[in-house]
Design an enzyme around this catalytic site. Structure first.
Site, short mmCIF file in Angstrom:
data_model
loop_
_atom_site.label_atom_id
_atom_site.label_comp_id
_atom_site.label_asym_id
_atom_site.label_seq_id
_atom_site.Cartn_x
_atom_site.Cartn_y
_atom_site.Cartn_z
N GLN A 104 45.95 46.36 42.90
CA GLN A 104 45.03 47.39 42.86
C GLN A 104 44.92 47.69 44.26
OE1 GLN A 104 40.53 47.24 42.14
NE2 GLN A 104 41.38 47.98 39.81
N TYR A 197 32.70 54.19 43.74
CA TYR A 197 33.41 53.96 44.98
C TYR A 197 33.79 55.38 45.69
CZ TYR A 197 33.74 49.01 44.22
OH TYR A 197 33.54 47.57 44.03
N ARG A 356 35.31 38.57 34.35
CA ARG A 356 34.67 37.45 34.46
C ARG A 356 35.11 36.17 33.56
NH1 ARG A 356 29.05 39.80 34.87
NH2 ARG A 356 30.06 41.39 33.41
N CYS A 382 25.97 36.14 34.50
CA CYS A 382 25.02 35.84 35.59
C CYS A 382 25.28 36.53 36.99
CB CYS A 382 24.70 34.32 35.68
SG CYS A 382 26.07 33.32 36.42
#
Length: 685
Positions: A104, A197, A356, A382
Site C-alpha cells: 500500500q 487522508y 486488528r 480497544c
C-alpha cells in the site's frame, strides 16, 4: 471447517492475479515492509509479522501503508533502491505460502496528520521550525487540498499543496510501484480516497476549495487519484493490478464532526450519490479493485470501529457500491466471517477485509479453518496497543512517542510486532510458581510461565477466574470482552494449570512455591464527601446492583462514560459529572473510541457537567460545584466511577520467596499494561 464459511475459501481474481481465498488482511500502520516513521529500509520486524500471517491461510496481504513522501526526513520512497533489492530477496519466501502481496502506497495524511505537543512546539517556534525542517517539515507533511485546520491541533494548520508538488507525488507513486513490481510484489494499493487522508481531502467538498484543475467538479476533485493510477499503469503495464482504498460514504457533518450510525444529518463529504459516480470514474481510470469502508478522521469510528459500533457496520454501503462497478470490491469494518461469507456467496461482495484481529491472533484464520474457534484470541477493538492516538479538549495527539513510532502492537498479545522484547524462552531451571489472583494479569502470567516450562498454580479468592474482566465485560455491547474472558478460561484449562478457587491467600510465605506472582488487582477510590455511602460503586452496578431511572455517573473517564452509555441503551437517563474539561480526558484511549462516546452523548442530549466537583449526595439529588457555583442535580441513583488504587498483597520483609507484582496491584492501568506487564515479570522467573 464449518460449511457456512466455505465461500470465504474460494479463489478469485484481481485483474489477472488469482488469489487463493477471499480473506484479506487490510493495511495497518506499523506492519510496514519499508519502514514506518523512520528512514526507509526493508523492515525485518514487519516482514516477520507479514510472513506469519501469510503462513496462516490468508489470501491477500496488505502491509502497512508506505508514504511516498516520508514524514520523517523527507525521503521519497522511490529513492532508496537497496531496500527494494532486500524485498526482492524476501519475496520468494513469502510466495511459498501461496498468498499474494499488494504493498500500500500513500500520499500521506494532510490535515489528518496526528500533531503532538512536541510538533506544536517545533512549528510555533520560528527557530525550532527552521532547525527541524530537514527531519520533520510540518509545512509539507500537513499540506492539504486547501488551507484547513488540522484534525488534532489548532496550532499547526494545513496549507494548500501546489500543482507542482502534486505532480511530484504522482511521479513517486509510479516510480515506487515500478520498483515494487520489479521486486516481485503482486500489486499495489493506492491509499487513499479513504478516511480523510490527503488524497481523500482532495475529493471532499468541505476540505477542497481549490479553483484550479484539482478543485470544483467531481472530475477535478478526483483528478489526483486518477492521475496516480494512470501513471502507475503507464510505468508498470495494464496487467499490474492497482487496488484503491476507498471510503464509500464520508459519514461526516463538518470539521471534527462525525455522524453516528442511524443519525439524520447533512453530509459535507462524499455522499452515496456522489460515490456511485466516483466509483465508476475510479474504475474507468484504471483501478482494479476497491477496498472499502466508510468515514474520515472527523468520523473516525467508521474506519476504526470501537466496540460501540455495530458489527458489519460498513457492509451494507459496500454491497451497494458494488452494483456500480465491474471490478472486485472488498469490505472491512467489524466484519463477522459468517456474514461476509454469505455476502460473497450471494455475489454482493468479493473479498472480506480484516485488520486488528490479525494483531490479536495472527493464526486466527488457520484456527477458523480447523474449527478451533475457542482458541482464537479475540480483538476487543480497544486500540490500546495498535492505534492509541488520543485527543481531548486543549490537547493534541497525547500519545507516547514510543507508541507513535511502534504502532500495530496489540494490548492482548504482547508478542505482536515486538518479539525482540516478548518471546518465549524456555526456563533453564523450572520452578513452582504461585500466582495469587486469577484475573487477566494472573492468568496471562500463568500461561507464559507454563509455556516456558514452569509449574504455575493460580489461587483465586472468588469463585471464578476473570477478576475485574467479569465486570468490564458485563455491559450489553461488550460481547468481545466476554469472548476474551472465555478465551482466557479455556486456555488455562487447556494448559492444565491448577486453579484453587475460593481460596484467599493471606500469607505468601505459607505458599508451597519457589516464587510468587501477586496479581490481586485494585480497589475503587471513594470520594470523601457527605452521603458517599448512598452511591453505587461502578463494579457493583456492573455486577447487577439496581439503579433508578435518572442516574448520575460521577466520573467521566472511559469507565464512567461506558456505564453512562450502557444506561442510555437500557432506556435510562444518565447524567455525567466530570471534574476535567472534557470527557475521556486520559491517555491511551484512541480518538476513534472517545469521539464516538462524546458525540453519542451530544446527539442524545445526555447532560454532561464538565469542570464539576461532587460536593454532597442526598436522597434524590447530588450537589456539585461547577465554575465556582453550586448546582443541584435531581436523580434517583448515583454511580461512583472515579478510579482505582493498587491493592497488592504484601509479603513479609524477609520472605524466603521472590515476590513479583503484576497488573493493577503494581500500578492501575488498562488491559495493555496488565498483559504486557505480566509477560515482563513471567519472563524474569
Amino acid at each position: 471447517m464449518r460449511r457456512e464459511l466455505e465461500p470465504l475459501f474460494t479463489p478469485w481474481k484481481i485483474g489477472n492475479v488469482e488469489v487463493k481465498n477471499r480473506i484479506v488482511m487490510t493495511s495497518m500502520g506499523g506492519t510496514d515492509l519499508l519502514g514506518w516513521m523512520e528512514n526507509n529500509h526493508f523492515d525485518k520486524a514487519g516482514a516477520e509479522f507479514i510472513l506469519q500471517v501469510a503462513e496462516n491461510n490468508v489470501g491477500l496481504v496488505l502491509p502497512g501503508c508506505q508514504p511516498v513522501y516520508n514524514p520523517m526526513f523527507g525521503q521519497w520512497l522511490h529513492q532508496n533502491k537497496r531496500m527494494y533489492r532486500d524485498l526482492a530477496a524476501w519475496m520468494p519466501e513469502f510466495h511459498k505460502t501461496g498468498a499474494k502481496l499488494f504493498v500500500q502506497l500513500t500520499a500521506g495524511f494532510g490535515r489528518s496528520f496526528s500533531v503532538s505537543p512536541m510538533m506544536e512546539a517545533l512549528y510555533t517556534n520560528p527557530v525550532l521550525r527552521t532547525l527541524s525542517k530537514p527531519f520533520m517539515d510540518l509545512d509539507m507533511i500537513c499540506a492539504s487540498a486547501s488551507a484547513s485546520p488540522n484534525r488534532w491541533s489548532d496550532k499547526v494548520p494545513s496549507r494548500a499543496l501546489t500543482a507542482q508538488e502534486i505532480q511530484r507525488f504522482v511521479y513517486s507513486f509510479a516510480q515506487s510501484a515500478k520498483l515494487l513490481q520489479e521486486a516481485g510484489v503482486d500489486g499495489v494499493e493506492v491509499h487513499a480516497v479513504h478516511e480523510g487522508y490527503l488524497l481523500d481531502q482532495f475529493t471532499l467538498p468541505y476540505v477542497n476549495r481549490r479553483q484550479d484543475e484539482y478543485g470544483g467538479s467531481l472530475e477535478n476533485r478526483y483528478r489526483f487519484a486518477t492521475q496516480i493510477v494512470q501513471a502507475i499503469k503507464r510505468e508498470c503495464g495494464d496487467d499490474f493490478p492497482v487496488s484503491l482504498r476507498y471510503s464509500v460514504v464520508s459519514k461526516t457533518k463538518g470539521m471534527r464532526q462525525g455522524a453516528l450510525p442511524g443519525e439524520d444529518y447533512v453530509e459535507v463529504g462524499r455522499d452515496m450519490a456522489e460515490s456511485e459516480k466516483a466509483a465508476r470514474l475510479l474504475q474507468d481510470a484504471g483501478y482494479d479493485m476497491l477496498n472499502c469502508d466508510n468515514g474520515t478522521y472527523d468520523a473516525w469510528y467508521w474506519a476504526h470501529p470501537p466496540i460501540y459500533m455495530p458489527e458489519n457496520c460498513n457492509l451494507e454501503d459496500v454491497e451497494h457500491i458494488k452494483e456500480f462497478v465491474d471490478i472486485p470490491v472488498v469490505a472491512a469494518g467489524r466484519l463477522v466471517p459468517e456474514v461476509a461469507a454469505e455476502a460473497i456467496a450471494e455475489g454482493k461482495l468479493d473479498g472480506a477485509g480484516f485488520a486488528r484481529q490479525f494483531l490479536a491472533d495472527s493464526e486466527w484464520v488457520t484456527k477458523l479453518t480447523e474449527g478451533r474457534d475457542e482458541d482464537i484470541r479475540p480483538c476487543i477493538l480497544c486500540h490500546n496497543g495498535c492505534f492509541n492516538l488520543c485527543h481531548y479538549e486543549g490537547v493534541p495527539n497525547d500519545q507516547d512517542l514510543s507508541d507513535s513510532l511502534h504502532m500495530a502492537r496489540c494490548a492482548l498479545n504482547a508478542q505482536t510486532m515486538q518479539t525482540d522484547k516478548h518471546h518465549i524462552k524456555r526456563a533453564d531451571r523450572p520452578k513452582k510458581v504461585a500466582v495469587v489472583g486469577g484475573g487477566v494479569g494472573g492468568m496471562e502470567a500463568a500461561l507464559v510461565l507454563k509455556e516456558r516450562g514452569h509449574d504455575p498454580v493460580i489461587y483465586e479468592a472468588s469463585g471464578a477466574l476473570g477478576g475485574t474482566l467479569i465486570q468490564a465485560s458485563a455491559e450489553s455491547y461488550k460481547g468481545k470482552l466476554r469472548d476474551l474472558l472465555a478465551w482466557y478460561r479455556h486456555q488455562v484449562e487447556k494448559a492444565q494449570i491448577p486453579v484453587h478457587l475460593n481460596e484467599r491467600v493471606t500469607d505468601l510465605d505459607a505458599l508451597m512455591a519457589d516464587e510468587v506472582i501477586v496479581a490481586t488487582g485494585s480497589t475503587p477510590i471513594l470520594l470523601p464527601v457527605p452521603g458517599a455511602e448512598k452511591m453505587v460503586e461502578a463494579c457493583e452496578f456492573l455486577d447487577g446492583a439496581p439503579v433508578g431511572e435518572r442516574v448520575v455517573v460521577v466520573g467521566g473517564g472511559l469507565t464512567g462514560c461506558e456505564i453512562a452509555y450502557e444506561l442510555h441503551l437500557q432506556g435510562k437517563r444518565p447524567i455525567i459529572v466530570e471534574m476535567k474539561n472534557d470527557l475521556v480526558a486520559q491517555k491511551g484511549v484512541c480518538l476513534a473510541n472517545s469521539s464516538y462516546l462524546r458525540e453519542y452523548f451530544a446527539l442524545h442530549q445526555v447532560p454532561v457537567y464538565l469542570n464539576a466537583t461532587l460536593k454532597e449526595v442526598f436522597d434524590g439529588e447530588v450537589v456539585v460545584e461547577q465554575d465556582g457555583r453550586s448546582v443541584a442535580i435531581p436523580c434517583d441513583s448515583v454511580i461512583s466511577s472515579v478510579g482505582y488504587r493498587p491493592a497488592p498483597l504484601k509479603g513479609p520483609k524477609r520472605s524466603r520467596k521472590r515476590v513479583r507484582y503484576v497488573g493493577d496491584c503494581a500500578g492501575v492501568g488498562n488491559l495493555r499494561t496488565v498483559v504486557w506487564g505480566a509477560w515482563d515479570e513471567a519472563m524474569k522467573v
